[in-house]
Design a protein around this motif. Structure first.
Motif, PDB file in Angstrom:
ATOM      1  N   VAL A 192     -41.082 -57.878  92.248  1.00 20.74           N
ATOM      2  CA  VAL A 192     -41.120 -56.983  93.402  1.00 20.74           C
ATOM      3  C   VAL A 192     -42.039 -55.801  93.106  1.00 20.74           C
ATOM      4  O   VAL A 192     -41.923 -55.165  92.057  1.00 20.74           O
ATOM      5  CB  VAL A 192     -39.711 -56.478  93.765  1.00 20.74           C
ATOM      6  CG1 VAL A 192     -39.777 -55.442  94.887  1.00 20.74           C
ATOM      7  CG2 VAL A 192     -38.819 -57.643  94.168  1.00 20.74           C
ATOM      8  N   VAL A 193     -42.930 -55.518  94.032  1.00 18.25           N
ATOM      9  CA  VAL A 193     -43.834 -54.371  93.935  1.00 18.25           C
ATOM     10  C   VAL A 193     -43.474 -53.385  95.037  1.00 18.25           C
ATOM     11  O   VAL A 193     -43.297 -53.774  96.191  1.00 18.25           O
ATOM     12  CB  VAL A 193     -45.303 -54.799  94.074  1.00 18.25           C
ATOM     13  CG1 VAL A 193     -46.229 -53.571  94.058  1.00 18.25           C
ATOM     14  CG2 VAL A 193     -45.693 -55.760  92.963  1.00 18.25           C
ATOM     15  N   ILE A 194     -43.363 -52.099  94.675  1.00 16.30           N
ATOM     16  CA  ILE A 194     -43.086 -51.033  95.642  1.00 16.30           C
ATOM     17  C   ILE A 194     -44.284 -50.087  95.626  1.00 16.30           C
ATOM     18  O   ILE A 194     -44.627 -49.527  94.582  1.00 16.30           O
ATOM     19  CB  ILE A 194     -41.824 -50.232  95.268  1.00 16.30           C
ATOM     20  CG1 ILE A 194     -40.667 -51.157  94.934  1.00 16.30           C
ATOM     21  CG2 ILE A 194     -41.452 -49.273  96.392  1.00 16.30           C
ATOM     22  CD1 ILE A 194     -39.714 -50.578  93.910  1.00 16.30           C
ATOM     23  N   LEU A 195     -44.916 -49.910  96.771  1.00 16.77           N
ATOM     24  CA  LEU A 195     -46.057 -49.009  96.865  1.00 16.77           C
ATOM     25  C   LEU A 195     -45.789 -47.946  97.917  1.00 16.77           C
ATOM     26  O   LEU A 195     -45.370 -48.249  99.035  1.00 16.77           O
ATOM     27  CB  LEU A 195     -47.338 -49.774  97.228  1.00 16.77           C
ATOM     28  CG  LEU A 195     -47.885 -50.739  96.174  1.00 16.77           C
ATOM     29  CD1 LEU A 195     -49.148 -51.408  96.689  1.00 16.77           C
ATOM     30  CD2 LEU A 195     -48.150 -50.044  94.856  1.00 16.77           C
ATOM     31  N   GLY A 196     -46.013 -46.695  97.536  1.00 13.78           N
ATOM     32  CA  GLY A 196     -45.894 -45.579  98.459  1.00 13.78           C
ATOM     33  C   GLY A 196     -47.123 -44.717  98.385  1.00 13.78           C
ATOM     34  O   GLY A 196     -48.148 -45.117  97.828  1.00 13.78           O
ATOM     35  N   GLY A 197     -47.021 -43.533  98.946  1.00  8.32           N
ATOM     36  CA  GLY A 197     -48.172 -42.649  98.985  1.00  8.32           C
ATOM     37  C   GLY A 197     -48.685 -42.500 100.400  1.00  8.32           C
ATOM     38  O   GLY A 197     -48.193 -43.129 101.338  1.00  8.32           O
ATOM     39  N   ALA A 198     -49.710 -41.677 100.542  1.00  3.72           N
ATOM     40  CA  ALA A 198     -50.168 -41.314 101.880  1.00  3.72           C
ATOM     41  C   ALA A 198     -51.115 -42.336 102.497  1.00  3.72           C
ATOM     42  O   ALA A 198     -50.905 -42.791 103.615  1.00  3.72           O
ATOM     43  CB  ALA A 198     -50.833 -39.940 101.839  1.00  3.72           C
ATOM     44  N   ASP A 215     -43.472 -61.591  94.578  1.00  2.00           N
ATOM     45  CA  ASP A 215     -42.653 -62.286  95.568  1.00  2.00           C
ATOM     46  C   ASP A 215     -42.443 -61.434  96.809  1.00  2.00           C
ATOM     47  O   ASP A 215     -42.378 -61.951  97.926  1.00  2.00           O
ATOM     48  CB  ASP A 215     -41.308 -62.670  94.948  1.00  2.00           C
ATOM     49  CG  ASP A 215     -41.487 -63.624  93.782  1.00  2.00           C
ATOM     50  OD1 ASP A 215     -41.800 -64.801  94.025  1.00  2.00           O
ATOM     51  OD2 ASP A 215     -41.339 -63.179  92.625  1.00  2.00           O
ATOM     52  N   LYS A 216     -42.321 -60.107  96.609  1.00  2.00           N
ATOM     53  CA  LYS A 216     -42.175 -59.181  97.714  1.00  2.00           C
ATOM     54  C   LYS A 216     -42.967 -57.914  97.425  1.00  2.00           C
ATOM     55  O   LYS A 216     -42.943 -57.396  96.308  1.00  2.00           O
ATOM     56  CB  LYS A 216     -40.704 -58.805  97.952  1.00  2.00           C
ATOM     57  CG  LYS A 216     -39.814 -59.958  98.429  1.00  2.00           C
ATOM     58  CD  LYS A 216     -40.180 -60.430  99.848  1.00  2.00           C
ATOM     59  CE  LYS A 216     -39.261 -61.558 100.300  1.00  2.00           C
ATOM     60  NZ  LYS A 216     -39.639 -62.050 101.654  1.00  2.00           N
ATOM     61  N   LEU A 217     -43.661 -57.418  98.460  1.00  2.00           N
ATOM     62  CA  LEU A 217     -44.396 -56.165  98.369  1.00  2.00           C
ATOM     63  C   LEU A 217     -43.797 -55.208  99.394  1.00  2.00           C
ATOM     64  O   LEU A 217     -43.934 -55.411 100.608  1.00  2.00           O
ATOM     65  CB  LEU A 217     -45.882 -56.387  98.653  1.00  2.00           C
ATOM     66  CG  LEU A 217     -46.773 -55.154  98.762  1.00  2.00           C
ATOM     67  CD1 LEU A 217     -46.737 -54.339  97.472  1.00  2.00           C
ATOM     68  CD2 LEU A 217     -48.198 -55.549  99.089  1.00  2.00           C
ATOM     69  N   VAL A 260     -43.209 -56.338 103.133  1.00  2.00           N
ATOM     70  CA  VAL A 260     -42.024 -55.799 103.801  1.00  2.00           C
ATOM     71  C   VAL A 260     -42.305 -54.338 104.163  1.00  2.00           C
ATOM     72  O   VAL A 260     -42.602 -53.518 103.288  1.00  2.00           O
ATOM     73  CB  VAL A 260     -40.774 -55.888 102.901  1.00  2.00           C
ATOM     74  CG1 VAL A 260     -39.540 -55.391 103.658  1.00  2.00           C
ATOM     75  CG2 VAL A 260     -40.563 -57.323 102.414  1.00  2.00           C
ATOM     76  N   LEU A 261     -42.212 -54.024 105.450  1.00  2.00           N
ATOM     77  CA  LEU A 261     -42.497 -52.683 105.941  1.00  2.00           C
ATOM     78  C   LEU A 261     -41.207 -51.970 106.349  1.00  2.00           C
ATOM     79  O   LEU A 261     -40.182 -52.613 106.564  1.00  2.00           O
ATOM     80  CB  LEU A 261     -43.439 -52.764 107.143  1.00  2.00           C
ATOM     81  CG  LEU A 261     -44.805 -53.397 106.883  1.00  2.00           C
ATOM     82  CD1 LEU A 261     -45.563 -53.559 108.194  1.00  2.00           C
ATOM     83  CD2 LEU A 261     -45.619 -52.571 105.893  1.00  2.00           C
TER      84      LEU A 261
END
Length: 401
Positions: A192-198, A215-217, A260-261
């Motif tokens: 699982v990858v979690i990306l945040g930021g502006a 598998d999930k972003l 996934v949003l």
């Protein structure tokens, strides 16, 4: 890690030239945080404990732009080292190209810190002659500055050409390569990858590289709203990068089962960043009903539940960037919830890697421990996740060499 590791080498009677990252934050002429220095202490102690070994450290600090600037002097780091290593002699040389005499007169078990390498423009230009002069200070070279490994500078890549297979990874470098390397190139699934930021533009290469492997972003923060706009949603005054909409549409079509949003968020009309306050009301609603006059500041409770459930089922997690304006309450709740989910995944045996900077600050704010490996790399971590070549790593001696 397929690079030679310094603890597996014989450093007896060796002059050890070592690249460290002492680019510490300063405030009012004082070190605000000495974490980058204390992180190197186990390595320093190990090296100077070897019979006859002398240790020469080199780093940069700030942006002196090729000329001496007193506010960028590493003398303050030499003084900090003396406090942290009582009983160890720490020399400081105010010109990184004038250290030969000091090194020659040093006794075994002593340390020499060179002045800021970037006082010379040749450092960032990776000038071969400048690199040769630095390399002359050591019999072996150790790179323990992962934060500069994405740059082909004289002290990271240039010097390695003069050591004939005697270029080793230090402890911090090895730890980064073990964690980041496994996560990017040999992840245990579910990944699982979690990306945040502006802005999506800041992370697009990371998205394109990791979405193929994970598998999930999970995408949060301001960057999520260009994706939501690409789905045809009205996003009010939320951050939008209009020139990236088509790219987001392509990614959503190609990886619809992975990306996934947010399904809801917290919105307000205005944020007072200077005073860290929210002067108006905060609305929490789903992403299909975003108020036209409001902007997103955090993920909502349903998104927290959605994201946390996915994270807690992971075996490998990579997290880079907060999912809201975590510096201001109440918009820190989403990022802190993600941090707790990562902490839980770590406790369940998942390998979790967290990009430094804002993600690290959010973890400290939440007072959480045991949340996996927090990268020291900053920009280097991001470029590693993008799959870019890393000159400071590639130039180290491989085990098969």
């Amino acid at each position: 890690m397929n690079k030679l590791y310094y603890k597996e080498q014989d450093l007896t009677n060796k002059r050890v030239l070592m690249r460290v990252d002492y680019n510490v934050p300063l405030k009012d002429g004082q070190i605000e945080s000495n974490t980058r220095i204390t992180a190197t202490l186990p390595t320093l102690r190990h090296i100077i404990a070897q019979a006859g070994a002398k240790l020469v450290l080199m780093s940069h600090l700030g942006r002196p732009d090729g000329k001496p600037k007193p506010e960028c002097s590493l003398a303050i780091c030499a003084e900090e080292l003396r406090k942290l290593l009582p009983g160890v002699t720490v020399h400081f040389v105010p010109d990184c190209l004038a250290a030969a005499g000091t090194i020659e007169s040093m006794h075994a078990g002593e340390i020499c810190l060179l002045e800021n390498l970037r006082y010379y423009g040749e450092e960032e230009r990776n000038d071969a002659e400048f690199a040769r002069k630095l390399a002359a200070y050591g019999d072996v070279f150790i790179n323990d500055a992962f934060g500069t490994a994405h740059r082909a500078h004289a002290s990271t890549e240039g010097v390695t050409h003069f050591f004939q297979g005697r270029c080793y990874a230090g402890d911090l470098m090895k730890r980064e390569l073990d964690y980041l390397g496994d996560a990017v190139y040999a992840p245990v699934h579910p990944f699982v990858v979690i990306l945040g930021g502006a802005k999506i533009a800041d992370k697009i290469k990371v998205v394109e590289n990791l979405v193929q492997k994970c598998d999930k972003l999970l995408i949060g923060g301001g960057m999520a709203y260009t994706f939501l706009k690409a789905q045809g949603k009205e996003i009010g005054r939320c951050l939008l990068q209009g020139d990236k909409i088509r790219m987001c549409q392509r990614l959503l079509a190609q990886y619809k089962d992975k990306i996934v949003l947010p399904v809801d968020g917290k919105y307000t009309a205005q944020v007072d960043f200077k005073n860290r306050r929210v002067p108006g009301p905060v609305v929490e609603c789903d992403v299909d009903h975003i108020p036209a006059d409001m902007e997103a500041c955090d993920i909502g409770s349903r998104t927290v539940e959605l994201f946390s459930g996915i994270i807690q089922g992971a075996r490998t997690v990579v997290w880079n960037g907060p999912v809201g304006i975590f510096e201001i309450e109440p918009f820190n709740q989403g990022t802190q919830a993600i941090a707790r989910a990562v902490q839980h995944a770590t406790a369940q045996g998942a390998k979790c890697v967290i990009g430094g900077g804002d993600s690290e600050s959010a973890i400290k704010q939440a007072k959480l421990e045991n949340v996996g490996h927090i990268s020291t790399g900053g920009g280097a971590s991001l470029e590693f996740l993008e799959g870019k070549p890393m000159p400071g790593i590639a130039s180290l001696t491989s085990k098969t060499a």
